[in-house]
Design an enzyme around this catalytic site. Structure first.
Site, PDB file in Angstrom:
ATOM      1  N   ASP A  78       0.872  -1.184   0.000  1.00  0.00           N
ATOM      2  CA  ASP A  78       0.000   0.000   0.000  1.00  0.00           C
ATOM      3  C   ASP A  78       0.905   1.228   0.000  1.00  0.00           C
ATOM      4  O   ASP A  78       2.075   1.138   0.386  1.00  0.00           O
ATOM      5  CB  ASP A  78      -0.932   0.020   1.209  1.00  0.00           C
ATOM      6  CG  ASP A  78      -2.197   0.842   0.951  1.00  0.00           C
ATOM      7  OD1 ASP A  78      -2.065   1.979   0.440  1.00  0.00           O
ATOM      8  OD2 ASP A  78      -3.297   0.354   1.247  1.00  0.00           O
ATOM      9  N   LYS A 101       0.032   3.066   6.008  1.00  0.00           N
ATOM     10  CA  LYS A 101      -0.893   1.992   6.371  1.00  0.00           C
ATOM     11  C   LYS A 101      -0.164   0.679   6.602  1.00  0.00           C
ATOM     12  O   LYS A 101      -0.533  -0.088   7.508  1.00  0.00           O
ATOM     13  CB  LYS A 101      -1.953   1.833   5.283  1.00  0.00           C
ATOM     14  CG  LYS A 101      -2.991   2.940   5.279  1.00  0.00           C
ATOM     15  CD  LYS A 101      -4.089   2.684   4.261  1.00  0.00           C
ATOM     16  CE  LYS A 101      -5.169   3.753   4.342  1.00  0.00           C
ATOM     17  NZ  LYS A 101      -6.243   3.537   3.352  1.00  0.00           N
ATOM     18  N   CYS A 200     -10.305 -13.236 -16.439  1.00  0.00           N
ATOM     19  CA  CYS A 200      -9.436 -12.353 -15.680  1.00  0.00           C
ATOM     20  C   CYS A 200     -10.165 -11.031 -15.475  1.00  0.00           C
ATOM     21  O   CYS A 200     -11.269 -10.834 -15.997  1.00  0.00           O
ATOM     22  CB  CYS A 200      -8.093 -12.150 -16.397  1.00  0.00           C
ATOM     23  SG  CYS A 200      -8.150 -10.999 -17.803  1.00  0.00           S
ATOM     24  N   CYS A 203     -10.988  -9.424 -18.727  1.00  0.00           N
ATOM     25  CA  CYS A 203     -11.936 -10.099 -19.618  1.00  0.00           C
ATOM     26  C   CYS A 203     -13.326  -9.479 -19.527  1.00  0.00           C
ATOM     27  O   CYS A 203     -14.052  -9.404 -20.519  1.00  0.00           O
ATOM     28  CB  CYS A 203     -12.034 -11.583 -19.270  1.00  0.00           C
ATOM     29  SG  CYS A 203     -10.653 -12.581 -19.829  1.00  0.00           S
ATOM     30  N   CYS A 224     -16.103   9.823   1.356  1.00  0.00           N
ATOM     31  CA  CYS A 224     -15.195   8.691   1.502  1.00  0.00           C
ATOM     32  C   CYS A 224     -15.905   7.449   0.998  1.00  0.00           C
ATOM     33  O   CYS A 224     -16.885   7.000   1.601  1.00  0.00           O
ATOM     34  CB  CYS A 224     -14.791   8.514   2.972  1.00  0.00           C
ATOM     35  SG  CYS A 224     -13.620   7.165   3.230  1.00  0.00           S
ATOM     36  N   CYS A 282      -3.214 -13.253 -20.702  1.00  0.00           N
ATOM     37  CA  CYS A 282      -4.484 -13.959 -20.477  1.00  0.00           C
ATOM     38  C   CYS A 282      -4.782 -14.877 -21.654  1.00  0.00           C
ATOM     39  O   CYS A 282      -5.172 -16.040 -21.478  1.00  0.00           O
ATOM     40  CB  CYS A 282      -5.621 -12.965 -20.262  1.00  0.00           C
ATOM     41  SG  CYS A 282      -7.249 -13.747 -20.060  1.00  0.00           S
TER      42      CYS A 282
END
Length: 378
Positions: A78, A101, A200, A203, A224, A282
């Site tokens: 993060d 975080k 995926c 896709c 938020c 993919c």
């Protein structure tokens, strides 16, 4: 209390907590699942490594759940900092405001269970140089340091990061579970993605992409998104439940589970890969799967059902017997229940409501006082 005393107190609490989760405790971590016959070897969890991308409302709670379950190692990604706006969630504390975080999460998780190895990366994986490091950690982030992680969990809140995870896992042919909560915070989902075998993330792009709308225009100032702790807790719970099923080989790993809080609706289905997907990796995985269609879906229900014959008695001889949960055979056909529900008990009688002659109660004409007097003489 002095700082030194507080430190000693903190270490004492950690030591006490560590003592509580040793194997001699029948409720240590996941031992209860083994004792009830759900998991064959719960100690496998200590050898597993899970990478979590996004330590927000869902990711932080998922990390805490896995930590309490005794996961061997967590790798956290993060690049945001803890803000006071995050305090409506289930994990961060007010005194952590301003910390990254991942650092705040590492401190809390290490206190909860010091046996878990926590590796943190305060970085944006969508940047080219950081993406390469992200791939390297997925390939060699295991406890041994030379094997891939066991599972990747996506808990991010933006499309670019999801596509970066999707690209990396397609390239590495790595199974991952994507999760998300809607901006209005009353719906969410999890989706298990197996490159080449299921769709995926590229896709089946979300509406915001199909409509050619810049997702940044959907962000409202002062709002938020996805900040309801109940919804995030539910989604995190589903995410970790499927993670445990995948890692410890029990139950059936869901390919997709949605959640709508307004209707309490949980849709499930499987999304097949798109042969026109724009991700070349993919398409490569799809061709590989068609050439060698060996499924990597984790479904252990059929194996368990086939191996089960007759009633199962609890191994510790507490007199607990596990029996079939199907409705009894004498359930009347006119019993109406909603789809997906079943009656717990069957009706014990099918007569029309009038007593048969054999069921009639004889009235001897005696008063209550006469009956009591007769009983005393007996």
């Amino acid at each position: 209390m002095s700082a030194a005393s507080e430190a000693r107190s903190g270490r004492g609490k950690i030591a006490a907590m560590s003592d509580e989760v040793v194997d001699s405790n029948p409720y240590s971590r996941l031992m209860a699942l083994k004792r009830m016959g759900i998991v064959e070897d719960y100690e496998q969890i200590r050898r597993k490594t899970v990478a979590i991308v996004g330590i927000g409302g869902v990711g932080s709670v998922a990390a805490e759940m896995l930590t309490r379950c005794g996961i061997g190692k967590l790798i956290l990604f993060d690049y945001d900092k803890v803000e006071l706006a995050n305090m409506n969630r289930l994990f961060f504390q007010p005194d952590q405001a301003g910390l990254s975080k991942v650092d705040a999460a590492s401190s809390t998780l290490s206190f909860i269970n010091p046996d878990v190895v926590i590796e943190t990366h305060n970085m944006n994986i969508t940047l080219m140089d950081k993406f390469e490091l992200f791939l390297e950690r997925l390939q060699k982030g295991s406890l041994s340091g030379d094997q891939p992680v066991d599972l990747v969990l996506s808990c991010v809140d933006n499309f670019e990061a999801r596509m970066a995870i999707n690209k990396g896992c397609n390239e590495l042919n790595h199974i991952w579970i994507e999760s998300g909560v809607s901006e209005n915070a009353v719906s969410g989902h999890i989706q298990t993605i197996i490159p080449g075998e299921t769709a995926c993330f590229g896709c089946a792009p979300p509406l915001v992409v199909a409509s050619q709308i810049d997702e940044r225009t959907l962000k409202r100032e002062g709002v938020c998104a996805a900040s309801l702790p109940t919804t995030m807790g539910i989604v995190a719970g589903m995410l970790v439940q499927n993670t445990l099923k995948h890692l410890l080989c029990f139950g059936r790993v869901s390919m997709y589970v949605g959640y709508s809080a307004l209707e309490d609706f949980f849709p499930t289905w499987e999304i097949r890969p798109n042969e026109q997907c724009e991700d070349r990796h993919c398409l490569l995985r799809q061709r590989e799967f068609r050439a060698h269609p060996v499924s990597r879906k984790r479904d252990f229900l059929k194996k368990d059902d086939a191996a089960t014959s007759g009633p199962t008695v609890h191994e510790d001889d507490f007199g607990i017997e596990l029996v079939s949960e199907t409705a009894p055979a004498d359930l009347t056909d006119d019993t109406q229940v909603s789809k997906g529900l079943r009656t717990e008990y069957a009706a014990t009688s099918t007569h029309s409501g009038e007593l048969d002659s054999g069921d009639a109660v004889e009235d001897a004409g005696e008063s209550l006082e006469d009956l009591m007097a007769r009983m005393k003489k007996m």
